[in-house]
Enzyme design. Structure first.
Site, PDB file in Angstrom:
ATOM      1  N   ARG A   9       0.852  -1.186   0.000  1.00 43.56           N
ATOM      2  CA  ARG A   9       0.000   0.000   0.000  1.00 43.56           C
ATOM      3  C   ARG A   9       0.891   1.240   0.000  1.00 43.56           C
ATOM      4  O   ARG A   9       1.679   1.445   0.924  1.00 43.56           O
ATOM      5  CB  ARG A   9      -0.916   0.002   1.226  1.00 43.56           C
ATOM      6  N   HIS A  51      -2.862  11.026   0.450  1.00 43.59           N
ATOM      7  CA  HIS A  51      -2.374  10.751   1.800  1.00 43.59           C
ATOM      8  C   HIS A  51      -1.761  12.045   2.347  1.00 43.59           C
ATOM      9  O   HIS A  51      -0.566  12.107   2.649  1.00 43.59           O
ATOM     10  CB  HIS A  51      -1.385   9.588   1.797  1.00 43.59           C
ATOM     11  N   ASN A  89      -7.755   1.955   9.545  1.00 45.77           N
ATOM     12  CA  ASN A  89      -6.474   2.168  10.229  1.00 45.77           C
ATOM     13  C   ASN A  89      -6.728   2.201  11.730  1.00 45.77           C
ATOM     14  O   ASN A  89      -7.567   2.972  12.197  1.00 45.77           O
ATOM     15  CB  ASN A  89      -5.839   3.500   9.804  1.00 45.77           C
ATOM     16  N   TYR A 131      -4.820   1.884  15.754  1.00 45.90           N
ATOM     17  CA  TYR A 131      -3.581   1.832  16.542  1.00 45.90           C
ATOM     18  C   TYR A 131      -3.798   1.593  18.033  1.00 45.90           C
ATOM     19  O   TYR A 131      -3.022   0.902  18.674  1.00 45.90           O
ATOM     20  CB  TYR A 131      -2.783   3.130  16.361  1.00 45.90           C
ATOM     21  N   GLU A 186      -3.919  -0.115   7.963  1.00 46.54           N
ATOM     22  CA  GLU A 186      -2.757   0.267   8.788  1.00 46.54           C
ATOM     23  C   GLU A 186      -2.957  -0.256  10.195  1.00 46.54           C
ATOM     24  O   GLU A 186      -4.049  -0.161  10.742  1.00 46.54           O
ATOM     25  CB  GLU A 186      -2.594   1.794   8.900  1.00 46.54           C
TER      26      GLU A 186
END
Ligand code: NAG
Ligand code: NAG
Ligand code: NAG
Ligand code: NAG
Length: 520
Positions: free
Chosen positions: A111, A156, A344, A346, A415
């Protein structure tokens, strides 16, 4: 049924390795340390990067300036270490090395993003920079030669400065400019790129860049510019989806989606109804705001979000809601515009209600949300101060998405990763990937969630926005002080390669020195 000897074996492992008794990871492993569940053969494993964070070559071969170039040159101390992206990992010149690294991991997907100002130096399509086009063509062909499928993000965060000067994503015209740019990219690369994502992390981009001043453009248009940015990005995404769907898909036969981001939110006290509501509100205001218009059956902003911002705007004396309103045609235009749910993720927060906290502006997304976010002091924080490690958060988030939007489209984790302060023996990262991936396996195998892929953030140490080079997310170390930006695999790269090889997690593959890493 487990045989007694198996149970005893597990008990012995638990005694000797603290890794296995960490709460939240019920690691049922076989003798050789392999996870009991495995990833299907068709599961897309990859690594992710973004143009501005690795390419460097900020002014080479006719590239225009992005808003990050311009802003960081003007405000050199915006980043904690006073660095910028001028050189980064020099991937513009070293992309062949990058591709060898990707190949060595055994992943089949990469990606990456394209730099809008490298292709359209001033943002608009009146002039196409041929050298920029040639560059991406070379990178893509090299990837395909190496049997790695490119997954390309159109945007991005590196907006051409010329477009930022017009107000960036607060300007409704951005929807047209984004569509023009996408048309150029689909025309030039759609023959070899078959998986696209339109925009990366609408929430993080609009919140940090337009509501706050954590990221460029540092607009500090609290609670106003934030919603404009979100609104026009949703429209821009949808336009680009339809452009692809109507004009390019019939011939090019690819897929296109969007990448959203979310922390998971747990109630601070799960027995307290107000905390439970606060956690749900947090998820709706941060993720539902974008996901509901695209993935829900009825489309549009979530009712909770609509009502809340309308009411607060009224109380605050605004003539109309700070959250713009979609026309019925726009609601229809946006609904269903993603072939997958790019996610994404985290970290996780603990939510409790609050009407005001130090540091909040009125209005602002934080104030509108009305949620105080804490993290459990038991969750390790190995690098960036916001990134606490809580692996079950990924499973819970994937379940939340499945509950809210069903399984019509698959989730692709675009991600996931962890930061530290550097070093090749990155046990923290080995443990993070093992545990988060195991939680993903549980979501898939035990909860029936539809997850088709996973991309580790990130291939190599890079420019981490306002954190500069101070924190590291890479599977490969980059020596930023050397002119050749030497790349070296970390332990986490070897571990990831082993996961690719076995399609399982091998918790014994890299022995984590438990005396040193008690809390991992
Ligand atoms: C795999 O391990 C999990 C706990 O981590 C357990 O809940 C599950 O029943 C196990 N499944 C199989 C098929 O062994
Ligand atoms: C950055 O530099 C400007 C002007 O040189 C100064 O006013 C500001 O206080 C500095 N900020 C930080 C965080 O050092
Ligand atoms: C981009 O804008 C700058 C500043 O207005 C101008 O000097 C330059 O010629 C423009 N480049 C292109 C390719 O249009
Ligand atoms: C680069 O060198 C400087 C000074 O020699 C040092 O302070 C810094 O930590 C080094 N940076 C990296 C990324 O190695």
């Amino acid at each position: 049924m487990q045989s007694p000897s198996r149970v005893a074996h597990i008990a012995i492992i638990a005694c000797f390795s603290l890794l296995f008794i960490t709460k939240g990871v019920n690691t049922i492993v076989s003798k050789n340390g392999l996870s009991n569940y495995s990833f299907p053969d068709k599961f897309m494993f990859g690594v992710a990067t973004a143009a501005f964070q690795i390419e460097g070559a900020w002014n080479e071969d006719g590239k225009g300036e992005s808003m990050w170039d311009t802003y960081l040159h003007k405000h050199p101390n915006f980043t904690v270490d006073h660095t910028n992206g001028d050189l980064a990992a020099d991937s513009y010149h070293k992309y062949k090395q990058d591709i060898i690294m990707i190949k060595s991991l055994g992943v089949k997907y990469y990606r990456m993003s394209m730099s809008w100002p490298r292709i359209l130096p001033n943002g608009t399509d009146h002039y196409i920079n041929k050298a920029g086009v040639r560059h991406y063509r070379k990178v893509l062909l090299e990837l395909i030669e190496a049997k790695i499928t490119p997954v390309v993000t159109l945007y991005h965060w590196d907006l051409p400065t010329a477009l930022m000067d017009l107000g960036g994503w607060t300007n409704p015209k951005m929807v047209d400019y984004f569509e023009d740019y996408a048309r150029v990219v689909f025309s030039l690369f759609g023959d070899i790129v078959k998986i696209w994502t339109s925009i990366n992390e609408l929430h993080v981009h609009c919140y940090n860049g337009y509501d706050l001043n954590n990221f460029v453009p540092a607009m500090k248009s609290h609670g106003v510019g934030f919603y404009l940015c979100s609104h026009y990005m949703l429209l821009g995404h949808a336009r680009v989806y339809h452009l692809y769907d109507k004009e390019f898909r019939p011939k090019q036969k690819g897929k296109i989606g969007v990448t959203l981001d979310a922390f998971y939110a747990e109630p601070k006290d799960s027995n307290n109804k107000e905390d439970v509501d606060a956690a749900e509100r947090y998820l709706q205001m941060h993720l539902g705001l974008y996901a509901h218009p695209i993935y829900s059956k009825e489309g549009d902003y979530p009712a909770l979000v609509r009502e809340r911002i309308d009411t607060m705007s009224k109380i605050q004396g605004y003539p109309r809601s700070r959250l713009p309103v979609f026309t019925p045609e726009e609601v229809e235009m946006i609904r269903g515009t993603s072939d997958f749910f790019g996610l994404n993720h985290y970290t996780t927060i603990l939510a409790s209600p609050s009407s005001m906290e130090p540091g909040w502006s009125v209005p602002s997304l934080d104030h509108d949300t009305g949620v105080k976010s804490d993290q459990d002091p038991k969750w390790p924080i190995p690098g960036a101060d916001w990134l606490a490690v809580y692996p079950p958060g990924l499973r819970k988030l994937v379940n939340w998405i499945t509950r809210n939007y069903g399984t019509r489209v698959p989730i692709i984790v675009t991600e996931n990763g962890v930061s530290d302060f550097g070093g090749l023996n990155d046990y923290v990262r080995v443990s993070y990937y093992n545990k988060y991936l195991y939680q993903l396996l549980l979501a898939m195998h035990e909860d029936g969630c539809r997850v088709d892929g996973y991309f580790a953030w990130t291939l190599m140490d890079d420019f981490e926005w306002s954190d500069g080079y101070s924190i590291k997310f890479g599977l490969f170390h980059v020596d930023f002080n050397s002119t050749e930006k030497k790349r070296t695999p970390k332990l986490s790269a070897l571990n990831y390669r082993e996961i690719m090889r076995t399609r399982r997690i091998n918790f014994n593959y890299i022995k984590i020195p438990s005396y040193k890493y008690k809390n991992l």
